[in-house]
Design a protein around this motif. Sequence first.
Motif, PDB file in Angstrom:
ATOM      1  N   TYR A 197      -6.697  -1.895   9.351  1.00  0.00           N
ATOM      2  CA  TYR A 197      -6.603  -0.574   8.725  1.00  0.00           C
ATOM      3  C   TYR A 197      -7.079   0.531   9.675  1.00  0.00           C
ATOM      4  O   TYR A 197      -6.504   1.621   9.716  1.00  0.00           O
ATOM      5  CB  TYR A 197      -7.421  -0.528   7.433  1.00  0.00           C
ATOM      6  CG  TYR A 197      -6.761  -1.217   6.263  1.00  0.00           C
ATOM      7  CD1 TYR A 197      -5.382  -1.201   6.102  1.00  0.00           C
ATOM      8  CD2 TYR A 197      -7.517  -1.874   5.304  1.00  0.00           C
ATOM      9  CE1 TYR A 197      -4.782  -1.828   5.021  1.00  0.00           C
ATOM     10  CE2 TYR A 197      -6.921  -2.499   4.206  1.00  0.00           C
ATOM     11  CZ  TYR A 197      -5.555  -2.477   4.079  1.00  0.00           C
ATOM     12  OH  TYR A 197      -4.953  -3.091   3.011  1.00  0.00           O
ATOM     13  N   PHE A 239       4.272  -2.049   8.975  1.00  0.00           N
ATOM     14  CA  PHE A 239       4.913  -2.498   7.729  1.00  0.00           C
ATOM     15  C   PHE A 239       5.937  -3.585   8.070  1.00  0.00           C
ATOM     16  O   PHE A 239       6.425  -3.640   9.199  1.00  0.00           O
ATOM     17  CB  PHE A 239       5.616  -1.327   7.036  1.00  0.00           C
ATOM     18  CG  PHE A 239       4.673  -0.339   6.398  1.00  0.00           C
ATOM     19  CD1 PHE A 239       4.420  -0.368   5.031  1.00  0.00           C
ATOM     20  CD2 PHE A 239       4.019   0.618   7.171  1.00  0.00           C
ATOM     21  CE1 PHE A 239       3.531   0.534   4.445  1.00  0.00           C
ATOM     22  CE2 PHE A 239       3.128   1.524   6.593  1.00  0.00           C
ATOM     23  CZ  PHE A 239       2.893   1.479   5.226  1.00  0.00           C
ATOM     24  N   PHE A 287       6.471   1.734   0.542  1.00  0.00           N
ATOM     25  CA  PHE A 287       5.345   2.661   0.402  1.00  0.00           C
ATOM     26  C   PHE A 287       5.605   3.490  -0.846  1.00  0.00           C
ATOM     27  O   PHE A 287       6.563   4.273  -0.902  1.00  0.00           O
ATOM     28  CB  PHE A 287       5.255   3.562   1.635  1.00  0.00           C
ATOM     29  CG  PHE A 287       4.053   4.476   1.627  1.00  0.00           C
ATOM     30  CD1 PHE A 287       2.952   4.205   2.424  1.00  0.00           C
ATOM     31  CD2 PHE A 287       4.006   5.603   0.819  1.00  0.00           C
ATOM     32  CE1 PHE A 287       1.838   5.039   2.420  1.00  0.00           C
ATOM     33  CE2 PHE A 287       2.898   6.445   0.795  1.00  0.00           C
ATOM     34  CZ  PHE A 287       1.814   6.154   1.599  1.00  0.00           C
ATOM     35  N   ARG A 347      -4.183  -9.630  -1.000  1.00  0.00           N
ATOM     36  CA  ARG A 347      -4.095  -8.408  -1.804  1.00  0.00           C
ATOM     37  C   ARG A 347      -5.375  -7.627  -1.587  1.00  0.00           C
ATOM     38  O   ARG A 347      -6.461  -8.169  -1.716  1.00  0.00           O
ATOM     39  CB  ARG A 347      -3.950  -8.734  -3.290  1.00  0.00           C
ATOM     40  CG  ARG A 347      -2.641  -9.408  -3.652  1.00  0.00           C
ATOM     41  CD  ARG A 347      -2.558  -9.652  -5.173  1.00  0.00           C
ATOM     42  NE  ARG A 347      -1.429 -10.476  -5.508  1.00  0.00           N
ATOM     43  CZ  ARG A 347      -0.169 -10.049  -5.582  1.00  0.00           C
ATOM     44  NH1 ARG A 347       0.113  -8.776  -5.339  1.00  0.00           N
ATOM     45  NH2 ARG A 347       0.817 -10.882  -5.896  1.00  0.00           N
ATOM     46  N   GLY A 364      -5.847   2.637  -3.424  1.00  0.00           N
ATOM     47  CA  GLY A 364      -4.687   1.963  -2.855  1.00  0.00           C
ATOM     48  C   GLY A 364      -4.683   0.500  -3.208  1.00  0.00           C
ATOM     49  O   GLY A 364      -5.737  -0.100  -3.453  1.00  0.00           O
ATOM     50  N   ASP A 379      -2.666  -2.894  -1.608  1.00  0.00           N
ATOM     51  CA  ASP A 379      -1.743  -3.400  -0.582  1.00  0.00           C
ATOM     52  C   ASP A 379      -1.463  -4.876  -0.791  1.00  0.00           C
ATOM     53  O   ASP A 379      -2.342  -5.633  -1.223  1.00  0.00           O
ATOM     54  CB  ASP A 379      -2.363  -3.277   0.814  1.00  0.00           C
ATOM     55  CG  ASP A 379      -2.238  -1.895   1.410  1.00  0.00           C
ATOM     56  OD1 ASP A 379      -1.812  -0.967   0.694  1.00  0.00           O
ATOM     57  OD2 ASP A 379      -2.587  -1.738   2.592  1.00  0.00           O
ATOM     58  N   VAL A 400       2.001  -4.760   6.340  1.00  0.00           N
ATOM     59  CA  VAL A 400       2.011  -4.339   4.939  1.00  0.00           C
ATOM     60  C   VAL A 400       3.411  -4.593   4.363  1.00  0.00           C
ATOM     61  O   VAL A 400       4.393  -4.073   4.870  1.00  0.00           O
ATOM     62  CB  VAL A 400       1.680  -2.829   4.808  1.00  0.00           C
ATOM     63  CG1 VAL A 400       1.718  -2.406   3.343  1.00  0.00           C
ATOM     64  CG2 VAL A 400       0.331  -2.510   5.431  1.00  0.00           C
ATOM     65  N   GLU A 450       3.834  -4.196   0.921  1.00  0.00           N
ATOM     66  CA  GLU A 450       3.914  -3.198  -0.138  1.00  0.00           C
ATOM     67  C   GLU A 450       2.596  -2.457  -0.247  1.00  0.00           C
ATOM     68  O   GLU A 450       1.529  -3.073  -0.272  1.00  0.00           O
ATOM     69  CB  GLU A 450       4.223  -3.888  -1.473  1.00  0.00           C
ATOM     70  CG  GLU A 450       4.526  -2.913  -2.583  1.00  0.00           C
ATOM     71  CD  GLU A 450       4.851  -3.630  -3.883  1.00  0.00           C
ATOM     72  OE1 GLU A 450       5.911  -4.274  -3.955  1.00  0.00           O
ATOM     73  OE2 GLU A 450       4.024  -3.572  -4.818  1.00  0.00           O
ATOM     74  N   ARG A 451       2.674  -1.143  -0.288  1.00  0.00           N
ATOM     75  CA  ARG A 451       1.488  -0.296  -0.478  1.00  0.00           C
ATOM     76  C   ARG A 451       1.737   0.625  -1.664  1.00  0.00           C
ATOM     77  O   ARG A 451       2.742   1.334  -1.701  1.00  0.00           O
ATOM     78  CB  ARG A 451       1.222   0.522   0.795  1.00  0.00           C
ATOM     79  CG  ARG A 451       0.145   1.591   0.639  1.00  0.00           C
ATOM     80  CD  ARG A 451      -0.344   2.117   1.968  1.00  0.00           C
ATOM     81  NE  ARG A 451      -1.012   1.046   2.721  1.00  0.00           N
ATOM     82  CZ  ARG A 451      -1.519   1.187   3.948  1.00  0.00           C
ATOM     83  NH1 ARG A 451      -1.414   2.346   4.568  1.00  0.00           N
ATOM     84  NH2 ARG A 451      -2.115   0.177   4.546  1.00  0.00           N
ATOM     85  N   ARG A 452       0.806   0.586  -2.620  1.00  0.00           N
ATOM     86  CA  ARG A 452       0.916   1.448  -3.798  1.00  0.00           C
ATOM     87  C   ARG A 452      -0.307   2.355  -3.846  1.00  0.00           C
ATOM     88  O   ARG A 452      -1.432   1.888  -3.998  1.00  0.00           O
ATOM     89  CB  ARG A 452       1.029   0.629  -5.088  1.00  0.00           C
ATOM     90  CG  ARG A 452       2.254  -0.277  -5.094  1.00  0.00           C
ATOM     91  CD  ARG A 452       2.741  -0.700  -6.468  1.00  0.00           C
ATOM     92  NE  ARG A 452       4.075  -1.287  -6.333  1.00  0.00           N
ATOM     93  CZ  ARG A 452       5.213  -0.604  -6.396  1.00  0.00           C
ATOM     94  NH1 ARG A 452       5.189   0.690  -6.632  1.00  0.00           N
ATOM     95  NH2 ARG A 452       6.371  -1.199  -6.230  1.00  0.00           N
ATOM     96  N   ILE A 453      -0.082   3.653  -3.706  1.00  0.00           N
ATOM     97  CA  ILE A 453      -1.152   4.644  -3.664  1.00  0.00           C
ATOM     98  C   ILE A 453      -1.210   5.392  -5.001  1.00  0.00           C
ATOM     99  O   ILE A 453      -0.194   5.879  -5.487  1.00  0.00           O
ATOM    100  CB  ILE A 453      -0.907   5.660  -2.525  1.00  0.00           C
ATOM    101  CG1 ILE A 453      -0.883   4.958  -1.162  1.00  0.00           C
ATOM    102  CG2 ILE A 453      -1.948   6.779  -2.555  1.00  0.00           C
ATOM    103  CD1 ILE A 453      -2.187   4.336  -0.743  1.00  0.00           C
TER     104      ILE A 453
END
Lengths: 148, 148, 148
Positions: free
Chosen positions: C24, C43, C49, C100, C124, C126, C137, C139-142
């Motif tokens: 990160y 990614f 994203f 995760r 976040g 991930d 990554v 999948e990243r959900r912010i």
Amino acid sequence: MPAEQSTMPRGVDTDLYLEIQQFYAAQMQALDGGDATGWAETFTEDGVFATNADSSATCGRAAIAQAAHAAAARLAEEGLVQRHWLGMLDARPGPDGGVRVRYYALVIRTPGGGDPVIWRSCAGADELVRHDGGWLVRERRITRDDVG
Amino acid sequence: MPAEQSTMPRGVDTDLYLEIQQFYAAQMQALDGGDATGWAETFTEDGVFATNADSSATCGRAAIAQAAHAAAARLAEEGLVQRHWLGMLDARPGPDGGVRVRYYALVIRTPGGGDPVIWRSCAGADELVRHDGGWLVRERRITRDDVG
Amino acid sequence: MPAEQSTMPRGVDTDLYLEIQQFYAAQMQALDGGDATGWAETFTEDGVFATNADSSATCGRAAIAQAAHAAAARLAEEGLVQRHWLGMLDARPGPDGGVRVRYYALVIRTPGGGDPVIWRSCAGADELVRHDGGWLVRERRITRDDVG
């Protein structure tokens, strides 16, 4: 690592340091996520939470859970999202296999549709004890920077 | 960990990374706690502290301690509590067994009875060297985000 | 560490946790340094994203790179330095050897000659997958705190 003299006192070993870092991450995510019971269970049954803003400490899991419930309700009412950041951990071996940790803490608050602000900047001092292979807080002393 | 190719250059190993993280935590707690001598002793005798806000660097432990003493006195006079947060450490092996670390830094200031603010946001680049089993800063270069 | 029951679910092991923390740090330094291509390469080829501020996600490396290029151009035009801080990492084993991670994120913005502000506070989530000994990554959900 040679066992030589350092310019600073040695901290705890790598695995232990990271265990504590992960413990704090999960603990803060419980608190900020509104899980007051889960948060209280990260303290010992007779755990103490004290700050320099209150002359009396919050003592015991039940009182700690109740305070967290009340705080979460106030935040929800005001439409605020709150996040605790703990960092700059300085961990040292304590008595009886426990650990003393000094750290910094920021409390970030964001209103719906608005800009985040730093609500509090603090220093913290914890006494952690082993429990079932994990950790519990026996005593947490928070020093708010805005309180003289 | 297999010794395969990564999409990013590899950092230092786990123990070393955490040693450095703990070194920074203790170093910043010394600085923010007003221990100017302890802070200066985390640099080499001929250590360099440079920023993009000053054309001349601060060189040597004596000068570094003096600057920290003066800064602590100004903060006390203004009634401010100051805390340095270092994070996002990217550590790579350097020459002669040293380590090069790039990181982000925030300086948080809180007035008595008032709200915390971010006083500075910076990037830092350190050259660390081994000393008696611990670490010392040989050179620190700070880039303040507000200085173009 | 005895293999006893903890009061909280166990995270990943020490080496893995630190690998992710370093991943990160390097990833954010790429993004904030304006290296949109390097950022996109952290990614998977079909990486996602997503944020709670947009009904449609950004899908695939090419789109992720393009979005980062555009964002960097806007920041340069406005004379802003931007830094992403990721912290409070809570990492758990995921399916197929993946991980995760839930974390907090702050986006700090500093104008030339001005004061830093917290532009965004977020949580976040991930899904990371192994790739050539490193991580990517998938999948990243912010979740932005200001978006209800």
